[in-house]
Design a protein around this motif. Structure first.
Motif, PDB file in Angstrom:
ATOM      1  N   MET A   1       3.922 -22.645   5.051  1.00 40.54           N
ATOM      2  CA  MET A   1       3.198 -24.042   4.856  1.00 40.54           C
ATOM      3  C   MET A   1       4.679 -24.896   6.278  1.00 40.54           C
ATOM      4  O   MET A   1       5.905 -24.598   5.667  1.00 40.54           O
ATOM      5  CB  MET A   1       2.691 -24.499   4.047  1.00 40.54           C
ATOM      6  CG  MET A   1       1.874 -23.830   3.289  1.00 40.54           C
ATOM      7  SD  MET A   1       0.151 -23.536   4.352  1.00 40.54           S
ATOM      8  CE  MET A   1      -1.002 -25.299   4.027  1.00 40.54           C
ATOM      9  N   ASP A   2       3.842 -26.167   6.136  1.00 35.77           N
ATOM     10  CA  ASP A   2       4.991 -27.109   7.471  1.00 35.77           C
ATOM     11  C   ASP A   2       5.748 -27.441   5.746  1.00 35.77           C
ATOM     12  O   ASP A   2       5.669 -27.740   4.563  1.00 35.77           O
ATOM     13  CB  ASP A   2       4.421 -28.321   7.715  1.00 35.77           C
ATOM     14  CG  ASP A   2       3.559 -27.781   9.354  1.00 35.77           C
ATOM     15  OD1 ASP A   2       4.288 -26.921   9.922  1.00 35.77           O
ATOM     16  OD2 ASP A   2       2.189 -27.975   9.324  1.00 35.77           O
ATOM     17  N   ALA A   3       6.791 -27.790   6.237  1.00 38.18           N
ATOM     18  CA  ALA A   3       8.453 -28.381   5.148  1.00 38.18           C
ATOM     19  C   ALA A   3       8.657 -27.606   4.249  1.00 38.18           C
ATOM     20  O   ALA A   3       8.870 -28.090   3.056  1.00 38.18           O
ATOM     21  CB  ALA A   3       7.487 -29.643   4.652  1.00 38.18           C
TER      22      ALA A   3
ATOM     23  N   ASN B   1      10.856 -16.789  12.633  1.00 41.79           N
ATOM     24  CA  ASN B   1      10.616 -17.950  12.497  1.00 41.79           C
ATOM     25  C   ASN B   1       9.295 -17.565  12.645  1.00 41.79           C
ATOM     26  O   ASN B   1       9.102 -19.156  13.617  1.00 41.79           O
ATOM     27  CB  ASN B   1      11.908 -19.189  12.027  1.00 41.79           C
ATOM     28  CG  ASN B   1      11.510 -20.315  11.767  1.00 41.79           C
ATOM     29  OD1 ASN B   1      10.855 -20.261  11.205  1.00 41.79           O
ATOM     30  ND2 ASN B   1      12.154 -21.042  12.483  1.00 41.79           N
ATOM     31  N   ARG B   2       8.023 -18.097  11.699  1.00 38.11           N
ATOM     32  CA  ARG B   2       7.152 -17.691  11.779  1.00 38.11           C
ATOM     33  C   ARG B   2       7.011 -16.353  13.210  1.00 38.11           C
ATOM     34  O   ARG B   2       7.964 -15.763  13.468  1.00 38.11           O
ATOM     35  CB  ARG B   2       6.362 -18.262  13.279  1.00 38.11           C
ATOM     36  CG  ARG B   2       6.087 -19.458  12.078  1.00 38.11           C
ATOM     37  CD  ARG B   2       5.901 -20.734  12.730  1.00 38.11           C
ATOM     38  NE  ARG B   2       5.841 -22.499  12.458  1.00 38.11           N
ATOM     39  CZ  ARG B   2       5.224 -22.876  11.276  1.00 38.11           C
ATOM     40  NH1 ARG B   2       4.523 -21.821  10.981  1.00 38.11           N
ATOM     41  NH2 ARG B   2       5.440 -24.318  11.229  1.00 38.11           N
ATOM     42  N   SER B   3       5.796 -15.635  12.688  1.00 39.34           N
ATOM     43  CA  SER B   3       5.424 -14.055  13.551  1.00 39.34           C
ATOM     44  C   SER B   3       4.263 -14.376  13.775  1.00 39.34           C
ATOM     45  O   SER B   3       3.864 -14.948  14.390  1.00 39.34           O
ATOM     46  CB  SER B   3       6.162 -13.367  12.721  1.00 39.34           C
ATOM     47  OG  SER B   3       4.714 -13.215  11.436  1.00 39.34           O
TER      48      SER B   3
ATOM     49  N   SER C   1       0.545 -33.821  14.113  1.00 41.02           N
ATOM     50  CA  SER C   1       0.024 -32.732  12.793  1.00 41.02           C
ATOM     51  C   SER C   1      -0.522 -31.831  12.131  1.00 41.02           C
ATOM     52  O   SER C   1      -0.600 -31.618  11.893  1.00 41.02           O
ATOM     53  CB  SER C   1      -0.124 -31.449  14.752  1.00 41.02           C
ATOM     54  OG  SER C   1       1.548 -31.098  14.907  1.00 41.02           O
ATOM     55  N   ASP C   2       0.957 -32.550  11.404  1.00 42.04           N
ATOM     56  CA  ASP C   2       1.361 -32.044  10.333  1.00 42.04           C
ATOM     57  C   ASP C   2       0.623 -32.481   9.096  1.00 42.04           C
ATOM     58  O   ASP C   2       0.167 -31.506   8.501  1.00 42.04           O
ATOM     59  CB  ASP C   2       3.063 -31.763   9.707  1.00 42.04           C
ATOM     60  CG  ASP C   2       3.309 -31.574  10.224  1.00 42.04           C
ATOM     61  OD1 ASP C   2       3.586 -30.452  11.338  1.00 42.04           O
ATOM     62  OD2 ASP C   2       5.629 -31.938  10.708  1.00 42.04           O
ATOM     63  N   LEU C   3      -0.326 -33.598   9.402  1.00 41.12           N
ATOM     64  CA  LEU C   3      -1.254 -34.309   8.092  1.00 41.12           C
ATOM     65  C   LEU C   3      -2.299 -33.493   8.584  1.00 41.12           C
ATOM     66  O   LEU C   3      -3.125 -32.788   7.576  1.00 41.12           O
ATOM     67  CB  LEU C   3      -1.484 -35.018   9.478  1.00 41.12           C
ATOM     68  CG  LEU C   3      -0.762 -36.552   8.318  1.00 41.12           C
ATOM     69  CD1 LEU C   3      -1.400 -37.597   8.242  1.00 41.12           C
ATOM     70  CD2 LEU C   3      -0.575 -36.191   6.774  1.00 41.12           C
TER      71      LEU C   3
HETATM   72 MG    MG Z   1       6.012 -28.134  12.000  1.00 42.64          MG
END
Ligand code: MG
Ligand code: AMP
Length: 289
Positions: free
Chosen positions: A68-70, A124-126, A210-212
């Motif tokens: 997930m983000d962060a 980093n993601r895939s 978009s993170d929210l």
């Molecule tokens: Mg991000």
């Protein structure tokens, strides 16, 4: 403190319930010094193993990071890989696909970026985004320009898991080993990190609107992760669920897993044949004046 990689490995066929997997463990070290010394030990060993991988030039290692983000993907990559020779390492960050990428099947853009023999590749993601963000957002799937009858298939996600596990088995049969990390952060810790990104002007660049929106879909993402981790963790390409609420522990666990995997590969410096040795000695002789 000894770290057992196996504590974090998803066994093949296991039904993953993320609630049962820790986002935080008892701190691995009480002091900053001890933590740093432990990480340095891992980094040194990693550098030595990477140098053998490079010299052997037959196999490759692919590390996949999803979260997930962060959750700390970027900083885990930065800290864990900081001791390795940049020549032997390739990092790719996968973002929203380009028009060219969308004109191909979902694995295409990743297969072009797989690590060469002798190297460590980092995603980093895939291609896993194609069973995660794409599953959570039907409008992204709709924009993938697939024939409608393929998009509507009920087994579309099982089909993609199969494409992924087939690719990963194929890579294993051809000398590329794969290790996959899900950095498991809690919703509360993500909130704290988002607040820090808003409050600290030097971190503002890391925060996007978009993170929210994605945070609001937390439950749907977790459902998609649970199914994906269960369906695609295999003997040769295992998933590790890494507690990520404390970044330092996460880095130690990730580096331990990478070191263990490289050690298991039993990498050796190429040995010289007696004939080659004789050739070298005769060349040496010619160099003597
Ligand atoms: Mg991000
Ligand atoms: P970041 O890693 O924070 O820079 O964000 C990259 C964004 O690209 C994330 O929101 C991902 O979910 C998104 N992304 C990555 N791969 C895909 C994909 N195959 N389809 C749609 N979005 C993607």
């Amino acid at each position: 403190m000894k770290i057992d990689s196996d504590d974090f490995r998803v066994k093949p066929g296991h039904r993953v319930k993320l609630k049962d997997w820790a986002t935080k463990i008892d701190p691995l070290h009480a002091s900053e010094d001890k933590y740093q010394a432990h990480l340095d030990e891992h980094k040194q060993e990693l550098a030595e193993l990477q140098s053998r991988l490079w010299a052997e030039d037959r196999r490759a290692l692919l590390l996949i990071f999803q979260a997930m983000d962060a959750a700390g993907k970027d900083s885990a990559i930065k800290h864990v890989m900081s001791g390795v020779n940049p020549q032997g390492c390739q990092v790719f960050s996968f973002k929203h696909p380009s028009a060219l990428e969308l004109d191909h099947d979902f694995l295409w853009r990743s297969t072009c970026r797989l690590p060469e023999r002798g190297r460590i590749g980092i995603f980093n993601r895939s291609y896993y985004e194609d069973v995660l963000v794409v599953r959570v957002h039907p409008e992204i799937l709709a924009a993938q320009a697939l024939p409608p009858e393929l998009i509507e298939r009920k087994d579309i996600w099982d089909g993609r898991y199969r494409s992924i596990t087939d690719l990963e088995s194929h890579l294993h049969r051809n000398g590329t080993e794969i290790v996959k990390f899900f950095l498991h952060v809690s919703k509360g810790e993500q909130r704290r990190r988002f607040l820090a990104r808003i409050d600290d002007p030097e971190k503002n660049w890391k925060f996007s609107q978009s993170d929210l929106k994605e945070r609001a879909l937390w439950g749907k993402y977790h459902d998609a992760y649970e199914q994906c981790l269960g369906a695609t963790s295999s003997k040769h390409a295992p998933w590790f669920v890494v507690p990520a609420d404390r970044k330092k522990d996460a880095r130690l666990i990730v580096s331990q897993v990478v070191v263990d995997r490289l050690r298991d590969m039993n990498l050796k410096y190429p040995t010289t044949t007696p004939q080659r040795r004789r050739e070298l000695l005769s060349i040496r002789h010619k160099l003597s004046d």
